[in-house]
Design an enzyme around this catalytic site. Structure first.
Site, PDB file in Angstrom:
ATOM      1  N   ASP A  10       0.858  -1.190   0.000  1.00  0.00           N
ATOM      2  CA  ASP A  10       0.000   0.000   0.000  1.00  0.00           C
ATOM      3  C   ASP A  10       0.891   1.236   0.000  1.00  0.00           C
ATOM      4  O   ASP A  10       2.066   1.164   0.383  1.00  0.00           O
ATOM      5  CB  ASP A  10      -0.931   0.030   1.219  1.00  0.00           C
ATOM      6  N   SER A  11       0.306   2.357  -0.396  1.00  0.00           N
ATOM      7  CA  SER A  11       1.046   3.615  -0.337  1.00  0.00           C
ATOM      8  C   SER A  11       1.431   3.952   1.109  1.00  0.00           C
ATOM      9  O   SER A  11       2.409   4.653   1.330  1.00  0.00           O
ATOM     10  CB  SER A  11       0.174   4.737  -0.899  1.00  0.00           C
ATOM     11  N   TYR A  42      -0.750   8.580  -2.474  1.00  0.00           N
ATOM     12  CA  TYR A  42      -0.692   8.370  -3.921  1.00  0.00           C
ATOM     13  C   TYR A  42      -1.891   9.017  -4.627  1.00  0.00           C
ATOM     14  O   TYR A  42      -1.836   9.270  -5.829  1.00  0.00           O
ATOM     15  CB  TYR A  42      -0.720   6.868  -4.246  1.00  0.00           C
ATOM     16  N   GLY A  43      -2.981   9.206  -3.870  1.00  0.00           N
ATOM     17  CA  GLY A  43      -4.249   9.681  -4.460  1.00  0.00           C
ATOM     18  C   GLY A  43      -4.109  10.858  -5.418  1.00  0.00           C
ATOM     19  O   GLY A  43      -4.663  10.848  -6.510  1.00  0.00           O
ATOM     20  N   CYS A  73      -4.133  -1.414  -2.391  1.00  0.00           N
ATOM     21  CA  CYS A  73      -4.314   0.028  -2.533  1.00  0.00           C
ATOM     22  C   CYS A  73      -5.118   0.238  -3.809  1.00  0.00           C
ATOM     23  O   CYS A  73      -4.711  -0.228  -4.887  1.00  0.00           O
ATOM     24  CB  CYS A  73      -2.941   0.683  -2.653  1.00  0.00           C
ATOM     25  N   ASN A  74      -6.245   0.911  -3.676  1.00  0.00           N
ATOM     26  CA  ASN A  74      -7.094   1.124  -4.856  1.00  0.00           C
ATOM     27  C   ASN A  74      -6.411   2.025  -5.876  1.00  0.00           C
ATOM     28  O   ASN A  74      -6.536   1.818  -7.075  1.00  0.00           O
ATOM     29  CB  ASN A  74      -8.420   1.759  -4.440  1.00  0.00           C
ATOM     30  N   THR A  75      -5.700   3.041  -5.380  1.00  0.00           N
ATOM     31  CA  THR A  75      -5.073   3.995  -6.284  1.00  0.00           C
ATOM     32  C   THR A  75      -4.020   3.293  -7.142  1.00  0.00           C
ATOM     33  O   THR A  75      -3.977   3.476  -8.367  1.00  0.00           O
ATOM     34  CB  THR A  75      -4.458   5.156  -5.475  1.00  0.00           C
ATOM     35  N   GLU A 158      -4.354   9.304   8.019  1.00  0.00           N
ATOM     36  CA  GLU A 158      -2.882   9.250   8.151  1.00  0.00           C
ATOM     37  C   GLU A 158      -2.426  10.052   9.385  1.00  0.00           C
ATOM     38  O   GLU A 158      -1.439   9.710  10.017  1.00  0.00           O
ATOM     39  CB  GLU A 158      -2.200   9.803   6.893  1.00  0.00           C
ATOM     40  N   CYS A 192     -11.209   2.794  -0.769  1.00  0.00           N
ATOM     41  CA  CYS A 192      -9.863   3.224  -0.394  1.00  0.00           C
ATOM     42  C   CYS A 192      -9.562   2.477   0.889  1.00  0.00           C
ATOM     43  O   CYS A 192     -10.392   2.481   1.816  1.00  0.00           O
ATOM     44  CB  CYS A 192      -9.814   4.731  -0.160  1.00  0.00           C
ATOM     45  N   THR A 193      -8.409   1.850   0.929  1.00  0.00           N
ATOM     46  CA  THR A 193      -8.132   0.962   2.062  1.00  0.00           C
ATOM     47  C   THR A 193      -7.877   1.723   3.374  1.00  0.00           C
ATOM     48  O   THR A 193      -7.762   1.113   4.426  1.00  0.00           O
ATOM     49  CB  THR A 193      -6.949   0.031   1.729  1.00  0.00           C
ATOM     50  N   HIS A 194      -7.815   3.048   3.287  1.00  0.00           N
ATOM     51  CA  HIS A 194      -7.709   3.851   4.522  1.00  0.00           C
ATOM     52  C   HIS A 194      -9.074   4.051   5.191  1.00  0.00           C
ATOM     53  O   HIS A 194      -9.150   4.294   6.397  1.00  0.00           O
ATOM     54  CB  HIS A 194      -7.175   5.248   4.194  1.00  0.00           C
TER      55      HIS A 194
HETATM   56  N1  DGL Z   1      -4.916   3.419   0.464  1.00  0.00           N
HETATM   57  C1  DGL Z   1      -4.952   4.026  -0.826  1.00  0.00           C
HETATM   58  C2  DGL Z   1      -6.149   3.488  -1.640  1.00  0.00           C
HETATM   59  O1  DGL Z   1      -6.700   2.475  -1.330  1.00  0.00           O
HETATM   60  C3  DGL Z   1      -5.070   5.524  -0.856  1.00  0.00           C
HETATM   61  C4  DGL Z   1      -4.199   6.343  -0.052  1.00  0.00           C
HETATM   62  C5  DGL Z   1      -3.373   7.295  -0.841  1.00  0.00           C
HETATM   63  O2  DGL Z   1      -3.891   8.304  -1.378  1.00  0.00           O
HETATM   64  O3  DGL Z   1      -2.172   7.036  -0.892  1.00  0.00           O
HETATM   65  O4  DGL Z   1      -6.538   4.071  -2.600  1.00  0.00           O
END
Ligand code: DGL
Length: 273
Positions: A10-11, A42-43, A73-75, A158, A192-194
Site C-alpha cells: 500500500d502507499s 498516492y491519491g 491500494c485502490n489507487t 494518516e 480506499c483501504t484507509h
Molecule cells: N490506500 C490508498 C487506496 O486504497 C489511498 C491512499 C493514498 O492516497 O495514498 O486508494
C-alpha cells in the site's frame, strides 16, 4: 520447492486493513507488508508517478522472492496494475503474479445492492481512473455507479484524527454529496483501504438503509479462492504464520500508527528503494 511470503503493498497504512482480514482467512501463510509512507499519499499523483512508484515497490517484493504481490491500494490498482501485469511482468518474471483490489470487489458488489444503485467513495486518483465504473459494468451491467472523491479522508486517517470531531464535517459532506448525486444508492463502497478506519463516523452519517462495504474481507476471501485455484502459485507461498513489516518512511512513526490499522502491535524496518 523454494517458498516465500506473499507481498502486500500500500502507499501507506491502508493496506494493513486488508492484511488484517487476509491473516484471518489465511492464518498459516507468511506475508511481507510494505508501505511506501515516504511518498504517500498516492491519491493526488499522476498516472505515470503512481505507476513508477508502484513498479519500484513490486520489484522490491520480487527481490525478496515473493511469488505473488497484492496491491492492497485502490489507487495503485487503478493506475498501475494493468500496465504492470501486461507490460512489465512478462519481462521481469512471467512466473510471478501481481493482483489488485478493484476486480475482486467489483465482482461481488452486486450482492450488496437491491436498488442496483451503488456509491463509490475513493481517492481522486481512483475516481478519475473510472476503474470501478468499467469493472463493475463488466460483471454487473445493470448497476448504476456514482462516485465521490474524498481525498481529505486519507489525510485525516494518516494523521490519526479519524475519531476526532474534526473528521465529522468532511465525512458528512462527502456522504451528502454522494447521496445528492443519486438518492437511490443502497450500497456505499469504501474504495480506499484507509477509509475503514473512519467507519464509526461514516455509520453516523449514512442513512440506516444503506449498506457500507469495506474491502478487506472481500479481498481476503478472493485471495483464498485464487490460491485454491492456482496451485502453481500456492506451492511457492511459505506457510509459517510469519509477517514482516517494512516502510519507506520513518519506522517509529509507522509502528505508532500501524497498530491502529492492523489491530496489534507492529515492528517495522525501514527500507530504501
Ligand atoms: N490506500 C490508498 C487506496 O486504497 C489511498 C491512499 C493514498 O492516497 O495514498 O486508494
Amino acid at each position: 520447492m523454494d517458498t516465500k511470503p506473499i507481498g502486500i503493498f500500500d502507499s501507506g497504512y491502508g493496506g494493513l486493513t486488508v492484511l488484517k482480514e487476509i491473516c484471518k482467512e489465511l492464518p498459516k501463510y507468511d506475508f511481507i507488508y510494505l508501505g511506501d509512507n515516504d511518498r504517500a499519499p498516492y491519491g493526488p499523483l499522476s498516472f505515470e508517478t503512481v505507476y513508477e512508484y508502484t513498479l519500484e515497490c513490486v520489484k522490491w517484493f520480487f527481490q525478496q522472492g515473493c511469488p505473488l504481490v497484492i496491491l492492497a491500494c485502490n489507487t495503485a490498482s487503478a493506475k498501475a496494475l494493468r500496465t504492470i501485469q501486461q507490460n512489465d511482468l512478462p519481462d521481469i518474471d512471467p512466473s510471478k503474479r501481481v493482483l489488485g483490489v478493484i476486480r475482486p470487489t467489483s465482482e461481488v458488489i452486486g450482492k450488496y445492492s437491491t436498488s442496483k444503485h451503488v456509491g463509490i467513495l475513493a481517492t481522486s486518483g481512483t475516481v478519475q481512473s473510472e476503474s470501478y465504473l468499467l469493472e463493475i459494468k463488466k460483471f454487473h451491467p445493470e448497476i448504476l455507479v456514482f462516485q465521490e472523491a474524498s481525498p481529505e479522508w486519507v489525510d485525516i486517517v494518516e494523521r490519526g484524527k479519524h475519531l476526532d470531531d474534526e473528521a465529522d464535517a468532511p465525512v458528512k459532506n462527502r456522504i451528502d454529496n454522494l447521496l445528492q448525486k443519486d438518492p437511490n444508492i443502497d450500497c456505499m463502497l469504501l474504495a480506499c483501504t484507509h477509509y475503514p478506519l473512519l467507519i464509526e463516523k461514516i455509520n453516523r452519517f449514512v442513512p440506516r438503509h444503506i449498506q457500507v462495504i469495506s474491502q478487506g474481507e472481500i479481498v481476503a476471501k478472493s485471495l483464498k479462492t485464487y490460491l485454491g485455484n492456482h496451485k502453481e502459485i500456492d506451492d511457492h507461498c511459505s506457510k509459517h504464520a510469519q509477517i514482516n513489516f517494512f516502510t519507506t518512511g520513518n519506522e517509529v512513526d509507522f509502528n505508532n500508527h500501524a497498530s491502529l490499522f492492523f489491530g496489534t502491535a507492529v515492528q517495522a524496518s525501514k527500507i530504501k528503494l
